[in-house]
Design a protein around this motif. Structure first.
Motif, PDB file in Angstrom:
ATOM      1  N   ALA A   1       0.698  -1.171  -0.143  1.00  0.00           N
ATOM      2  CA  ALA A   1       0.248  -0.146  -0.052  1.00  0.00           C
ATOM      3  C   ALA A   1       1.497   1.662  -0.119  1.00  0.00           C
ATOM      4  CB  ALA A   1      -0.996  -0.040   1.263  1.00  0.00           C
ATOM      5  N   GLY A   2       1.598   1.073   0.962  1.00  0.00           N
ATOM      6  CA  GLY A   2       3.215   2.317   0.359  1.00  0.00           C
ATOM      7  C   GLY A   2       3.960   2.239  -0.844  1.00  0.00           C
ATOM      8  N   ILE A   3       4.150   1.363  -1.410  1.00  0.00           N
ATOM      9  CA  ILE A   3       3.930   1.677  -2.685  1.00  0.00           C
ATOM     10  C   ILE A   3       3.543   2.452  -3.140  1.00  0.00           C
ATOM     11  CG2 ILE A   3       5.364  -0.141  -4.967  1.00  0.00           C
ATOM     12  CD1 ILE A   3       7.085  -1.638  -2.288  1.00  0.00           C
ATOM     13  N   VAL A   4       2.061   1.738  -3.525  1.00  0.00           N
ATOM     14  CA  VAL A   4       0.975   2.184  -3.983  1.00  0.00           C
ATOM     15  C   VAL A   4       1.302   3.691  -4.061  1.00  0.00           C
ATOM     16  CG1 VAL A   4      -1.485   2.372  -4.820  1.00  0.00           C
ATOM     17  CG2 VAL A   4      -0.068  -0.129  -4.746  1.00  0.00           C
ATOM     18  N   MET A   5       0.979   4.262  -2.716  1.00  0.00           N
ATOM     19  CA  MET A   5       1.480   5.160  -2.847  1.00  0.00           C
ATOM     20  C   MET A   5       1.816   6.232  -3.155  1.00  0.00           C
ATOM     21  SD  MET A   5      -1.640   5.969  -0.853  1.00  0.00           S
ATOM     22  CE  MET A   5      -2.634   4.634  -1.606  1.00  0.00           C
ATOM     23  N   VAL A   6       3.377   6.019  -3.208  1.00  0.00           N
ATOM     24  CA  VAL A   6       4.245   6.704  -3.904  1.00  0.00           C
ATOM     25  C   VAL A   6       4.345   6.718  -5.186  1.00  0.00           C
ATOM     26  CG1 VAL A   6       6.701   6.239  -4.192  1.00  0.00           C
ATOM     27  CG2 VAL A   6       6.036   5.891  -1.853  1.00  0.00           C
ATOM     28  N   LEU A   7       3.797   5.317  -5.845  1.00  0.00           N
ATOM     29  CA  LEU A   7       3.740   5.552  -7.642  1.00  0.00           C
ATOM     30  C   LEU A   7       2.323   6.772  -7.689  1.00  0.00           C
ATOM     31  CD1 LEU A   7       4.359   1.571  -8.136  1.00  0.00           C
ATOM     32  CD2 LEU A   7       5.551   3.676  -8.165  1.00  0.00           C
ATOM     33  N   SER A   8       1.130   6.751  -6.968  1.00  0.00           N
ATOM     34  CA  SER A   8       0.270   7.097  -7.418  1.00  0.00           C
ATOM     35  C   SER A   8       0.199   9.012  -6.906  1.00  0.00           C
ATOM     36  CB  SER A   8      -0.920   6.733  -6.561  1.00  0.00           C
ATOM     37  OG  SER A   8      -1.443   5.379  -6.650  1.00  0.00           O
ATOM     38  N   VAL A   9       1.348   8.874  -6.321  1.00  0.00           N
ATOM     39  CA  VAL A   9       1.937  10.479  -6.357  1.00  0.00           C
ATOM     40  C   VAL A   9       2.585  10.850  -7.644  1.00  0.00           C
ATOM     41  CG1 VAL A   9       3.436  11.455  -5.110  1.00  0.00           C
ATOM     42  CG2 VAL A   9       1.112  10.761  -3.563  1.00  0.00           C
ATOM     43  N   LEU A  10       3.855   9.667  -7.856  1.00  0.00           N
ATOM     44  CA  LEU A  10       4.064  10.187  -8.315  1.00  0.00           C
ATOM     45  C   LEU A  10       3.356  10.045 -10.301  1.00  0.00           C
ATOM     46  CD1 LEU A  10       7.651   7.667  -8.607  1.00  0.00           C
ATOM     47  CD2 LEU A  10       7.586  10.048  -8.389  1.00  0.00           C
ATOM     48  N   LEU A  11       2.502   9.082 -11.008  1.00  0.00           N
ATOM     49  CA  LEU A  11       1.069   9.267 -11.792  1.00  0.00           C
ATOM     50  C   LEU A  11       0.512  10.060 -12.057  1.00  0.00           C
ATOM     51  CD1 LEU A  11       0.234   5.603 -11.921  1.00  0.00           C
ATOM     52  CD2 LEU A  11       1.744   6.508 -13.428  1.00  0.00           C
ATOM     53  N   MET A  12      -0.056  10.852 -10.661  1.00  0.00           N
ATOM     54  CA  MET A  12      -0.476  12.487 -10.737  1.00  0.00           C
ATOM     55  C   MET A  12      -0.030  13.275 -10.625  1.00  0.00           C
ATOM     56  SD  MET A  12      -3.221  13.017  -9.264  1.00  0.00           S
ATOM     57  CE  MET A  12      -4.317  14.893  -9.059  1.00  0.00           C
ATOM     58  N   GLY A  13       1.639  13.316 -10.224  1.00  0.00           N
ATOM     59  CA  GLY A  13       2.574  14.266 -10.542  1.00  0.00           C
ATOM     60  C   GLY A  13       2.590  14.480 -12.188  1.00  0.00           C
ATOM     61  N   LEU A  14       2.841  13.515 -12.971  1.00  0.00           N
ATOM     62  CA  LEU A  14       2.792  13.276 -14.214  1.00  0.00           C
ATOM     63  C   LEU A  14       1.690  13.933 -15.118  1.00  0.00           C
ATOM     64  CD1 LEU A  14       4.591   9.756 -15.315  1.00  0.00           C
ATOM     65  CD2 LEU A  14       5.489  11.999 -15.385  1.00  0.00           C
TER      66      LEU A  14
ATOM     67  N   ALA B   1      -0.893  15.951 -13.225  1.00  0.00           N
ATOM     68  CA  ALA B   1      -1.190  17.515 -13.845  1.00  0.00           C
ATOM     69  C   ALA B   1      -0.429  18.214 -14.229  1.00  0.00           C
ATOM     70  CB  ALA B   1      -0.639  17.330 -12.275  1.00  0.00           C
ATOM     71  N   LEU B   2       1.468  17.527 -15.426  1.00  0.00           N
ATOM     72  CA  LEU B   2       2.043  17.921 -16.017  1.00  0.00           C
ATOM     73  C   LEU B   2       1.236  17.943 -17.056  1.00  0.00           C
ATOM     74  CD1 LEU B   2       6.029  16.610 -15.094  1.00  0.00           C
ATOM     75  CD2 LEU B   2       5.146  19.246 -14.713  1.00  0.00           C
ATOM     76  N   VAL B   3       0.468  17.114 -17.524  1.00  0.00           N
ATOM     77  CA  VAL B   3      -0.174  16.938 -19.535  1.00  0.00           C
ATOM     78  C   VAL B   3      -1.377  17.661 -18.602  1.00  0.00           C
ATOM     79  CG1 VAL B   3      -1.173  15.620 -20.611  1.00  0.00           C
ATOM     80  CG2 VAL B   3       0.891  15.176 -19.491  1.00  0.00           C
ATOM     81  N   SER B   4      -2.081  17.512 -17.891  1.00  0.00           N
ATOM     82  CA  SER B   4      -3.656  18.543 -17.850  1.00  0.00           C
ATOM     83  C   SER B   4      -3.293  19.035 -16.070  1.00  0.00           C
ATOM     84  CB  SER B   4      -4.344  17.681 -17.999  1.00  0.00           C
ATOM     85  OG  SER B   4      -5.582  17.951 -17.576  1.00  0.00           O
ATOM     86  N   SER B   5      -4.044  20.912 -16.300  1.00  0.00           N
ATOM     87  CA  SER B   5      -3.445  21.756 -15.842  1.00  0.00           C
ATOM     88  C   SER B   5      -4.845  21.682 -14.812  1.00  0.00           C
ATOM     89  CB  SER B   5      -2.657  22.969 -15.906  1.00  0.00           C
ATOM     90  OG  SER B   5      -4.015  23.501 -16.787  1.00  0.00           O
ATOM     91  N   GLY B   6      -5.398  20.958 -15.420  1.00  0.00           N
ATOM     92  CA  GLY B   6      -6.457  21.300 -14.177  1.00  0.00           C
ATOM     93  C   GLY B   6      -6.975  20.568 -13.357  1.00  0.00           C
ATOM     94  N   VAL B   7      -6.153  19.254 -13.953  1.00  0.00           N
ATOM     95  CA  VAL B   7      -6.234  18.227 -12.744  1.00  0.00           C
ATOM     96  C   VAL B   7      -6.338  19.071 -10.864  1.00  0.00           C
ATOM     97  CG1 VAL B   7      -5.012  16.709 -10.811  1.00  0.00           C
ATOM     98  CG2 VAL B   7      -5.596  16.200 -13.177  1.00  0.00           C
ATOM     99  N   LEU B   8      -4.982  19.803 -11.273  1.00  0.00           N
ATOM    100  CA  LEU B   8      -4.805  20.520 -10.238  1.00  0.00           C
ATOM    101  C   LEU B   8      -6.077  21.108  -9.182  1.00  0.00           C
ATOM    102  CD1 LEU B   8      -1.003  21.269  -9.851  1.00  0.00           C
ATOM    103  CD2 LEU B   8      -2.233  19.248  -9.145  1.00  0.00           C
ATOM    104  N   SER B   9      -6.697  21.694 -10.512  1.00  0.00           N
ATOM    105  CA  SER B   9      -7.826  23.015  -9.473  1.00  0.00           C
ATOM    106  C   SER B   9      -8.936  21.863  -8.814  1.00  0.00           C
ATOM    107  CB  SER B   9      -8.582  23.938 -10.888  1.00  0.00           C
ATOM    108  OG  SER B   9      -9.451  22.544 -11.886  1.00  0.00           O
ATOM    109  N   VAL B  10      -8.969  20.830  -8.800  1.00  0.00           N
ATOM    110  CA  VAL B  10      -9.957  20.156  -8.222  1.00  0.00           C
ATOM    111  C   VAL B  10      -9.583  19.808  -7.065  1.00  0.00           C
ATOM    112  CG1 VAL B  10     -10.693  17.312  -7.945  1.00  0.00           C
ATOM    113  CG2 VAL B  10     -10.579  18.909 -10.419  1.00  0.00           C
TER     114      VAL B  10
END
Length: 140
Positions: free
Chosen positions: A76-89, A91-100
């Motif tokens: 679960a810890g690994i999944v959370m780290v990977l999820s943060v990395l995927l979310m960061g990627l 957010a770089l591609v779609s700036s509207g994600v962070l507005s949520v």
């Protein structure tokens, strides 16, 4: 260790990407949105099942239940780290994600994060157990 972190990471990432691509392909043919909690559970369950099957086929007997819970917490810890990395990627591609997330208070964000970790932990434990039983039944 009753799971291999690198193999788990690769399986989780590949299954997540495959789920996203498959969802996008299906959405192009069907007029409604298929994304749901199910699409986030599938990679968790499948990656944990792969790890459980591997352990079940290559080891003598099942591990203790506490050992499986600890391993699923590490997953679960690994999944959370990977999820943060995927979310960061994302957010770089779609700036509207962070507005949520801008509309959500920090306390609510923390509650959502805690719920996500607990939910992932239980799903990973369930998947690992199912894979373990499957792997051990293949030997017998």
């Amino acid at each position: 260790m009753i799971f291999r972190p690198l193999r788990f990471c690769l399986n989780y990432i590949m299954i997540t990407i495959a789920t996203i691509v498959l969802t996008m392909i299906i959405q192009s043919f069907v007029a409604f949105d298929l994304s749901s909690v199910g699409t986030s559970v599938i990679p968790l369950l499948a990656a944990a099942m792969i790890e459980g099957q591997y352990f079940g086929r290559h080891c003598e007997g099942p591990p203790a239940k506490a050992t499986i819970w600890r391993a699923s917490l590490k997953m679960a810890g690994i999944v959370m780290v990977l999820s943060v990395l995927l979310m960061g990627l994302l957010a770089l591609v779609s700036s509207g994600v962070l507005s949520v997330f801008a509309a959500i208070s920090p306390a609510t964000t923390m509650l959502i994060l805690v719920f996500a970790v607990l939910f992932s932990w239980v799903i990973l434990r369930l998947g690992y157990g199912m894979g373990l039983r499957s792997g051990m039944s293949q030997i017998a």
